[in-house]
Design a protein around this motif. Structure first.
Motif, mmCIF file in Angstrom:
data_model
loop_
_atom_site.group_PDB
_atom_site.id
_atom_site.type_symbol
_atom_site.label_atom_id
_atom_site.label_comp_id
_atom_site.label_asym_id
_atom_site.label_seq_id
_atom_site.Cartn_x
_atom_site.Cartn_y
_atom_site.Cartn_z
ATOM 1 N N THR A 1 42.756 69.706 6.128
ATOM 2 C CA THR A 1 43.487 70.543 5.169
ATOM 3 C C THR A 1 42.565 71.113 4.094
ATOM 4 O O THR A 1 42.898 72.101 3.442
ATOM 5 C CB THR A 1 44.607 69.742 4.487
ATOM 6 O OG1 THR A 1 44.019 68.573 3.898
ATOM 7 C CG2 THR A 1 45.665 69.307 5.493
ATOM 8 N N GLY A 2 41.415 70.480 3.900
ATOM 9 C CA GLY A 2 40.493 70.927 2.855
ATOM 10 C C GLY A 2 39.351 71.765 3.384
ATOM 11 O O GLY A 2 38.294 71.833 2.755
ATOM 12 N N GLN B 1 43.813 69.517 -4.753
ATOM 13 C CA GLN B 1 44.078 70.906 -4.371
ATOM 14 C C GLN B 1 45.281 70.955 -3.445
ATOM 15 O O GLN B 1 46.193 71.774 -3.614
ATOM 16 C CB GLN B 1 42.832 71.491 -3.683
ATOM 17 C CG GLN B 1 42.772 73.008 -3.661
ATOM 18 C CD GLN B 1 43.654 73.635 -2.586
ATOM 19 O OE1 GLN B 1 44.016 72.989 -1.602
ATOM 20 N NE2 GLN B 1 44.031 74.882 -2.776
ATOM 21 N N PHE B 2 45.330 70.046 -2.494
ATOM 22 C CA PHE B 2 46.436 69.992 -1.539
ATOM 23 C C PHE B 2 47.768 69.767 -2.252
ATOM 24 O O PHE B 2 48.739 70.505 -2.056
ATOM 25 C CB PHE B 2 46.168 68.878 -0.522
ATOM 26 C CG PHE B 2 47.197 68.775 0.557
ATOM 27 C CD1 PHE B 2 48.341 67.994 0.386
ATOM 28 C CD2 PHE B 2 47.042 69.458 1.753
ATOM 29 C CE1 PHE B 2 49.296 67.902 1.384
ATOM 30 C CE2 PHE B 2 48.001 69.369 2.760
ATOM 31 C CZ PHE B 2 49.133 68.593 2.575
ATOM 32 N N ASP C 1 48.719 72.725 -4.439
ATOM 33 C CA ASP C 1 48.862 73.976 -3.712
ATOM 34 C C ASP C 1 50.006 73.915 -2.697
ATOM 35 O O ASP C 1 50.938 74.735 -2.742
ATOM 36 C CB ASP C 1 47.528 74.266 -2.990
ATOM 37 C CG ASP C 1 47.480 75.629 -2.351
ATOM 38 O OD1 ASP C 1 46.707 75.815 -1.394
ATOM 39 O OD2 ASP C 1 48.228 76.520 -2.808
ATOM 40 N N VAL C 2 49.960 72.935 -1.800
ATOM 41 C CA VAL C 2 50.907 72.896 -0.695
ATOM 42 C C VAL C 2 52.317 72.536 -1.158
ATOM 43 O O VAL C 2 53.304 73.077 -0.662
ATOM 44 C CB VAL C 2 50.420 71.888 0.375
ATOM 45 C CG1 VAL C 2 51.418 71.755 1.501
ATOM 46 C CG2 VAL C 2 49.071 72.328 0.904
ATOM 47 N N ILE D 1 47.825 78.790 -0.369
ATOM 48 C CA ILE D 1 49.253 78.814 -0.069
ATOM 49 C C ILE D 1 50.053 79.269 -1.277
ATOM 50 O O ILE D 1 50.914 80.142 -1.159
ATOM 51 C CB ILE D 1 49.712 77.427 0.444
ATOM 52 C CG1 ILE D 1 49.035 77.187 1.792
ATOM 53 C CG2 ILE D 1 51.228 77.350 0.526
ATOM 54 C CD1 ILE D 1 49.418 75.923 2.482
#
Lengths: 189, 308, 600
Positions: free
Chosen positions: B24-25, B242-243, B246-247, B288
């Motif tokens: 994912t990164g 970040q995930f 963001d997600v 995203i």
């Protein structure tokens, strides 16, 4: 009416000593119960026992209370408590130790997602040396809450469109080397 | 273990991507390589690395958690490297802690020694674990960043979010309570930042995926405070932060029910952009949340469609 | 050992010290070994060499055997000096030197087993015997130079100076700042009786200035210290205040006349809460009541120069002297009392409490200044925007009891936090929250004071504050400072929104402590305060004759204890200088001489 008292026979000082002996846990006995850890912990709002109470319970040897608490699993290992503790107690290491104890003594709720995630993660790493986020999360959801698969599917599709979800299973090439390194323990998978 | 010829130490930085940077990164992987390329610094991936274990493995593997991480350090040492750079904060911490605990605790040292012997690897006692933020600050420096800027930042003010494991418990990457290095690097690159007191507050880590309500509340605070202090985007150094920001941003509602649509950038992405990097090479197309703003800030009108 | 006709005659006495020495080595063997050494005419072991019986035995031996030197192998003479003093008082037949060997603490091989311990003890005693042979018996200690130097003129220094001056000694009272009074000068009321601080301090300050036996030097530092026979030769550097102390009457016309119409420089005395001009009076009751000019901000010292209306305003008195230079004075004194006080903890080391980040976070010392009727706010308590606070958090243990900052408990802050709680409540009517780890109220009427606060309805939350933040989790927190804490007694995490936060800062050694310790040869405790040889023998720093400590430079303490310790230090200094008693024993192993010539 049930008694709320704690009998001294419930206290297990031997267990306390084994915890204090683990790497990182040696300063546990210096706790003055100031509560800074609980105050700074971002998750303490949600915990059944605050981190400070866990330390107090460990010190007094009330093993079952500690290992069946939600606290140890809610800990996100952010180290805020350890950084702030005026007695320099590595509380995060205590939490890791307690997590391990709970797993080994099978004292965690079986559908509670966090220990299940840890287990799936652990097994995949032991077998393949690397994890695939997709497969770890899939296994977690199937074990704890299969109906969530549908709502997660949308997020999964978005990630896939952005090229951030790799389905392929990853593996260390020299896996024998890794397995030899990991082989010395008696850990339960 | 004897080798036929002395290994040549890597010419540039040896880096440990970790599982997240290959999943994912991936934008972190791409942008880091691109940024270092723009700065003329070679970056080489550690060959055949294994998962560091992060917090999940450490929660179960009493005896093997440090061994797992140590194999990576041993591979680096065998290559003749003296340093290993780990971008993911969790990987950085596990590797750093392994080095520290192998000195402090004879029990851990013994586990690692025996395990490395079984595997035919050296005992890793010479490898220093570093983080890209600190490499950029100490080795590259603000002056060089300022001198390499190619584009003026036309975007909004950003909040520098350091997260937890890069600055706690070790304060080598930056100060534990008041880190400023990211802010200073961005200032040198001409990117305005805000005062962000919650910059080291935990994003919840893997909790956002397991106990979503809790994770979302923690992330809501981060987003809300960034907005309240005048930021339009958040810049972070950890792929999991970040995930989460963001997600899951689309699912987060504040007390009044308001939503957010804020770009969550990685440090090498935003720095790479002002130093002239190309959008796709920096993984900026993988965002995203906040895509509309990103299109304004980064894209020429013709490119805006790519973000739709 | 055959007795020799000529040459020194030495007696060796090995103490069992109960089982503390006898249990770890063979005391009889040590004595027997000593008996074989040259010039040793008697060697004994004894169960308790410090007992009356043993001292009488020693005295008899000295008289009957004509001993010149006595070597005692025992515990530390720092703890046991009094029993040995009669040996030096001239009641024995002739002058004798006493040499103490500290077997109890100085024999590390005790840990290797009795054989090794015994061998080492024999070596230590043998060395002492050889050292004694190099000394001449009966050389008297010379008289000690009169006069005492007191460094630091806070309450402890002032008290010590007054006591010494009243007894007839001349005192040099040296103070770094332009005024005396120390930290107490900031306080309005003191705990536990909430009596007026100035009413106690100001008369003492005035007395110190006026006393004929006290030479008061402000704006002064000790720059060198040399030891001579019976005296300390000390160089004091008097920095210029650019106003002549003899001529200034404290009328403040120079301040009125200054080219700066407004006071616009942050005033260090009030921690930046008030403003001053380049020429100023530190505070209205400053002693000496003499204006001072700050070279950094006075434009007369800047390239552009100044018309100097201050000089004109002073007129015929001619007290303003911008050409005043530094003066170096050398004095000789017999004893020194160090009373240099403390430094408050620097709260930038605890950034999570928001000092400097959020405007309405104050330190306890700043609040003391604000509460003071003669202070920068005239006694008014307000937020930075002028509004009155409706709720105030007082945070205990900031920079105390914390491995990451200062390990020790600063002793006074619980009581001072309670005092602030009461005064702030009385002054503002605000809701007050005290956040503490333990409530430490051990002195006279202190517990009663705590009870009074409880009855007043101050909130006491047992929990160390984790963080002061400005982000809201609940609508009631919007726009306020939020205290994040665990209320450990309720066993629940709490978020308490307040308008104002007061950080009760701990006490640390001063920035000058390093330099002073070096100049005077004083030991420091691990915490950095001046070290006494034994926690119970306060007032006498380790190993340095004639130097005494008083007040917070020795460790955090309240006014009661500072004043008491100052009196004790003065008494000890007096005894030392006037020499009515025997010379004090210093660290183990030294040879001491007695009696004095004039009493031989």
């Amino acid at each position: 009416m049930e008694r709320q008292v704690r009998y001294q026979r419930e206290s297990e000082p031997g267990w306390t000593r084994t915890i204090v002996a683990r790497p990182g846990c040696e300063r546990l006995m210096s706790c003055v119960q100031c509560g800074t850890c609980s105050g700074t912990c971002p998750l303490s709002l949600y915990m059944d026992f605050t981190p400070r109470r866990i330390i107090a319970l460990v010190r007094e040897g009330f093993r079952r209370d500690v290992l069946s608490s939600q606290t140890i699993w809610l800990c996100a290992s952010c180290y805020a408590c350890a950084a702030h503790c005026p007695q320099d107690i590595h509380i995060t290491d205590v939490m890791f130790t307690l997590k391990r104890e709970a797993i080994h003594q099978r004292l965690f709720p079986t559908r509670f997602p966090i220990p299940v995630l840890a287990q799936e993660f652990y097994r995949m790493v032991r077998r393949r040396g690397r994890i695939s986020e997709f497969w770890v999360v899939l296994r977690l959801v199937l074990r704890t809450n299969p109906s969530a698969l549908f709502s997660m599917a949308r997020a999964g599709v978005t990630l896939m469109r952005r090229g951030r979800l790799s389905i392929g299973r990853k593996r260390v090439r020299n896996i024998d080397e890794l397995h030899r390194a990991l082989s010395g323990s008696r850990e339960v998978m | 273990m004897a080798s036929q010829s002395r290994p040549q130490p890597p010419l540039g930085y040896l880096y440990f991507p970790g599982c997240s940077l290959k999943g994912t990164g991936v934008a972190y992987d791409e942008s880091l390589v691109t940024l270092f390329g723009l700065l003329g610094l070679p970056l080489e991936e550690l060959p055949d690395w294994n998962c560091c274990g992060a917090t999940s493995y450490m929660a179960i593997g009493e005896e093997t958690a440090f061994v797992l991480a140590a194999r990576n350090l041993a591979i680096a040492q065998r290559l003749g490297a003296l340093e290993l750079v780990a971008p993911c904060s969790a990987c950085y911490l596990v590797l750093r802690k392994t080095v520290d605990y192998s000195y402090r605790y004879p029990e851990v040292r013994r586990q690692i020694e025996e395990a490395m012997a079984r595997a035919g690897l050296p005992f890793p006692n010479a490898v220093r674990v570093r983080h890209p933020l600190e490499v950029l600050f100490n080795d590259v420096g603000e002056a060089r960043i300022a001198a390499t800027v190619k584009r003026r930042w036309s975007g909004g003010r950003v909040a520098c979010y350091y997260g937890c494991q890069a600055v706690r418990p070790y304060a080598e990457v930056d100060d534990t309570y008041g880190p400023t290095r990211m802010d200073e690097l961005l200032a040198a690159a001409g990117i305005p930042t805000i005062d962000y007191p919650v910059k080291t507050q935990c994003c919840g880590g893997s909790l956002t995926g397991t106990i979503a309500t809790v994770g979302k509340e923690l992330n809501c605070i981060l987003l809300k405070e960034a907005e309240r202090k005048g930021a339009e985007a958040i810049v972070t150094i950890c792929p999991l932060c970040q995930f989460n920001l963001d997600v899951h941003q689309a699912e987060i509602r504040d007390r009044t029910g308001a939503t957010f649509d804020m770009p969550i950038l990685l440090l090498p992405q935003i720095l790479g952009w002002v130093l002239g990097g190309e959008r796709r090479a920096l993984g900026l197309h993988r965002a995203i949340s906040g895509r509309r703003l990103l299109a304004q800030w980064l894209g020429a009108p013709a490119e805006r469609d790519a973000y739709a | 050992m055959p007795e020799e006709e000529s040459g020194p005659r030495i007696g060796v006495y090995v103490c069992h010290c109960g089982s503390r020495i006898a249990g770890t080595l063979d005391v009889q063997a040590v004595a027997a070994n000593a008996a074989r050494l040259p010039h040793v005419v008697v060697a004994r072991d004894h169960a308790h060499i410090c007992s009356d019986r043993a001292i009488r035995l020693l005295r008899r031996d000295i008289d009957e055997r004509g001993l010149d030197h006595v070597v005692v192998a025992s515990c530390s003479p720092l703890l046991r000096e009094h029993p040995f003093r009669p040996l030096l008082d001239g009641r024995t037949a002739g002058p004798v030197t006493l040499h103490v060997v500290n077997l109890r603490d100085h024999d590390p091989s005790r840990h290797d087993g009795p054989a090794a311990a015994t061998t080492r003890a024999e070596a230590l005693v043998g060395a002492a015997v050889r050292r004694a042979l190099g000394e001449m018996p009966g050389r008297a200690r010379g008289p000690i130079h009169p006069g005492v130097l007191v460094v630091g003129a806070g309450i402890a220094g002032i008290e010590a100076a007054l006591t010494l001056a009243d007894s007839g000694q001349h005192v040099y009272l040296v103070e770094r700042l332009p005024t005396i009074g120390g930290h107490m000068a900031a306080f309005e009321k003191i705990f536990p009786a909430l009596d007026c601080a100035a009413c106690i301090l100001t008369p003492k300050m005035a007395a110190a200035r006026a006393h004929p036996n006290i030479t008061l030097w402000t704006c002064s530092d000790v720059t060198t210290v040399d030891r001579e026979d019976g005296a300390y030769r000390v160089q004091v550097t008097r920095r210029p205040r650019y106003v002549n102390e003899e001529r200034c009457t404290g009328c403040l016309e120079c301040v009125e006349a200054c080219v700066y119409a407004d006071a616009r420089f942050p005033d260090k005395f009030t921690l930046g809460l008030g403003m001053r001009k380049p020429v100023y009076m530190p505070f209205p009751d400053a002693v000496p009541n003499v204006a001072v000019i700050d070279r950094e901000t006075c434009i007369a010292f800047a390239p552009g120069g100044c018309e100097r209306p201050c000089v004109a305003a002073c007129g015929e008195r001619g007290a303003v002297d911008l050409a005043q230079g530094e003066e170096v004075v050398t004095i000789r004194v017999g004893a020194v009392v160090l009373a240099t006080g403390f430094r408050p903890f620097d709260v930038s080391r605890t950034p999570f409490y928001g000092y400097g980040m959020y405007p309405n976070v104050y330190t306890s010392l700043e609040v003391e200044h604000m509460l003071n009727g003669s202070g920068p706010t005239g006694g008014a308590i307000g937020l930075r925007d002028g509004h009155a606070p409706r709720s105030i958090a007082i945070v205990h243990c900031v920079g105390s009891r914390d491995i990451t900052t200062n390990r020790w408990c600063s002793r006074v802050c619980c009581m001072s936090s309670l005092k602030l709680a009461h005064l702030l409540r009385a002054r503002t009517g605000a809701e007050i929250f005290n956040f503490y780890i333990d409530m430490r109220t051990p002195g006279p009427a202190f517990e009663e004071f705590y009870q009074a606060l409880l009855k007043e309805g101050v909130h006491f939350i047992r929990g160390r504050v984790a963080e002061v933040t400005d982000w809201a989790l609940d609508p009631s927190e919007e726009g306020r400072l939020v205290i994040r804490v665990e209320d450990t007694l309720l066993a629940t995490v709490r978020r308490v929104p307040v308008d104002m936060v007061v950080l009760s800062v701990g006490l640390e050694p001063t920035a000058e402590a390093d330099e002073l310790a070096r100049l005077f040869g004083i030991g420091r405790s691990p915490d950095g305060f001046f070290l006494e040889p034994h926690p119970k023998l306060v007032g006498k720093p380790g190993g340095t004759d004639g130097i005494f400590v008083a007040g917070c430079c020795e460790g955090p303490k309240d006014l009661n204890d500072s004043i008491a310790q100052a009196g004790a230090a003065a008494a000890d200094a007096l005894a030392f200088v006037e020499g009515a008693g025997d010379p004090p024993l210093s660290a183990a192993g030294k040879i001491l001489r007695g009696p004095r010539d004039d009493r031989a």
